[in-house]
Design a protein around this motif. Sequence first.
Motif, mmCIF file in Angstrom:
data_model
loop_
_atom_site.group_PDB
_atom_site.id
_atom_site.type_symbol
_atom_site.label_atom_id
_atom_site.label_comp_id
_atom_site.label_asym_id
_atom_site.label_seq_id
_atom_site.Cartn_x
_atom_site.Cartn_y
_atom_site.Cartn_z
ATOM 1 N N MET A 1 2.694 7.026 -7.025
ATOM 2 C CA MET A 1 1.675 5.790 -7.192
ATOM 3 C C MET A 1 0.979 5.692 -6.046
ATOM 4 N N ASN A 2 -0.364 5.741 -6.281
ATOM 5 C CA ASN A 2 -1.566 5.685 -5.282
ATOM 6 C C ASN A 2 -1.468 4.331 -4.981
ATOM 7 N N GLU A 3 -2.151 4.320 -3.644
ATOM 8 C CA GLU A 3 -2.593 2.660 -2.961
ATOM 9 C C GLU A 3 -3.175 1.886 -3.864
ATOM 10 N N GLU A 4 -4.235 2.156 -4.652
ATOM 11 C CA GLU A 4 -4.954 1.351 -5.379
ATOM 12 C C GLU A 4 -4.024 0.698 -6.571
ATOM 13 N N LEU A 5 -3.328 1.621 -7.191
ATOM 14 C CA LEU A 5 -2.353 1.191 -8.146
ATOM 15 C C LEU A 5 -1.289 0.274 -7.706
ATOM 16 N N ARG A 6 -0.659 0.664 -6.416
ATOM 17 C CA ARG A 6 0.112 -0.310 -5.780
ATOM 18 C C ARG A 6 -0.342 -1.609 -5.719
ATOM 19 N N ASP A 7 -1.462 -1.814 -5.161
ATOM 20 C CA ASP A 7 -2.042 -2.989 -4.755
ATOM 21 C C ASP A 7 -2.194 -3.607 -5.929
ATOM 22 N N GLU A 8 -2.725 -2.966 -7.085
ATOM 23 C CA GLU A 8 -3.149 -3.939 -8.260
ATOM 24 C C GLU A 8 -1.563 -4.298 -9.010
ATOM 25 N N LEU A 9 -0.540 -3.347 -8.809
ATOM 26 C CA LEU A 9 0.747 -3.977 -9.582
ATOM 27 C C LEU A 9 1.088 -5.154 -8.838
ATOM 28 N N GLU A 10 0.860 -5.297 -7.483
ATOM 29 C CA GLU A 10 1.297 -6.428 -6.868
ATOM 30 C C GLU A 10 0.464 -7.575 -7.065
ATOM 31 N N ALA A 11 -0.876 -7.320 -7.329
ATOM 32 C CA ALA A 11 -1.571 -8.509 -7.418
ATOM 33 C C ALA A 11 -1.456 -9.054 -8.981
ATOM 34 N N ARG A 42 3.154 0.126 -23.493
ATOM 35 C CA ARG A 42 3.388 0.934 -22.777
ATOM 36 C C ARG A 42 1.975 1.635 -22.136
ATOM 37 N N ILE A 43 1.823 1.801 -20.933
ATOM 38 C CA ILE A 43 0.372 2.236 -20.555
ATOM 39 C C ILE A 43 0.457 3.244 -19.254
ATOM 40 N N GLU A 44 -0.103 4.460 -19.656
ATOM 41 C CA GLU A 44 0.103 5.726 -18.557
ATOM 42 C C GLU A 44 -1.135 5.383 -17.576
ATOM 43 N N PHE A 45 -0.945 5.557 -16.165
ATOM 44 C CA PHE A 45 -1.832 5.559 -15.419
ATOM 45 C C PHE A 45 -1.943 7.072 -14.811
ATOM 46 N N PRO A 46 -3.059 7.872 -14.837
ATOM 47 C CA PRO A 46 -3.073 8.984 -14.409
ATOM 48 C C PRO A 46 -3.002 9.093 -12.862
ATOM 49 N N PRO A 47 -2.669 10.035 -12.136
ATOM 50 C CA PRO A 47 -2.760 10.038 -10.799
ATOM 51 C C PRO A 47 -3.856 9.865 -10.244
ATOM 52 N N THR A 48 -5.121 10.196 -10.843
ATOM 53 C CA THR A 48 -6.252 9.927 -10.243
ATOM 54 C C THR A 48 -7.222 8.578 -10.545
ATOM 55 N N TYR A 49 -6.200 7.634 -11.222
ATOM 56 C CA TYR A 49 -6.470 6.352 -11.862
ATOM 57 C C TYR A 49 -6.995 5.699 -10.362
ATOM 58 N N PRO A 50 -8.072 4.824 -10.300
ATOM 59 C CA PRO A 50 -9.038 4.351 -11.379
ATOM 60 C C PRO A 50 -10.168 5.202 -11.525
ATOM 61 N N ALA A 51 -10.130 6.315 -10.985
ATOM 62 C CA ALA A 51 -11.361 7.438 -11.300
ATOM 63 C C ALA A 51 -11.343 7.691 -12.808
ATOM 64 N N VAL A 52 -10.335 7.728 -13.353
ATOM 65 C CA VAL A 52 -10.016 8.003 -14.813
ATOM 66 C C VAL A 52 -9.518 6.775 -15.389
#
Length: 281
Positions: A1-11, A42-52
């Motif tokens: 999980m990248n940092e941006e996704l981690r912050d979004e999950l918490e938010a 069910r949602i997949e977050f690619p490793p390069t999200y949010p670039a994709v």
Amino acid sequence: MNEELRDELEAINSIYGDGCLVPSNEENIYILTPPGESSSLRIEFPPTYPAVPPVVLGTNSTGEHGRRGDAARELSLFCQALSTTYEPGAVCLFDAIEELTRLLELSVPEEPQEEDTTAPENTADTQPASQVTVDAKDINTREPPWIISDPFIEQKSTFVARCATVTSTEEAEAFVQYLLSTDKKVRTATHNITAWRIKGPNNTTFQDCNDDGETAAGGRLLHLMQLMDLWNVMVIVTRWYGGHKLGPRRFALINQTARDAFVKAGLVSENPNKKKGAGKS
């Protein structure tokens, strides 16, 4: 999980409650349960999200209280919401959930109606699902003493606030129903966000708010009134959506519009650092 996704999950979980967005047993795949909906996705977050963009894989659960067809409708609308809110390089889930809420309000399926002898004669007016038209004979027919703000417009969304003094929750509720039943433009707006604070007998106090589909907006409006130390007052902020997402900026506009009505009513000073009736040092 990248940092941006981690912050979004918490938010997301802090805004909508724990469990709104949780990881599954599969790598990069999360379960989203939109607030107030019966199904989960069910949602997949690619490793390069949010670039994709994230990828919606399908329905995870239809929910025990879901009606036939709800899951498919919610899945389709969420895909639509995601496609309109995603921008490369920017997290998008909060805006997608908000857009889903709006789309669901606009697409509530009609149900067979039982005979209702109190229904208004004119049934042609379209209303948001969260609003109810009440026959004028069933409410306080006295026109509320509204003080109306200037309109605030940003990216074609328009915000207008109305405030009035009230002495009971019954009176506040009657004022809301009077407005919705007599003003078609307000009744068909995207949101009518309300809040009130009332002091009753024996030191009792009453505070309440209603988001009307604009998640968390009512609570923020009530908090503004608390900061201003306003009592025996109600406010309704009406928003007409202009086709452009405003993101968190909309909360500032809602409160700004309400404050303008309070100032015009003489309930608060033009000086934002001075509370109405403050006499406190």
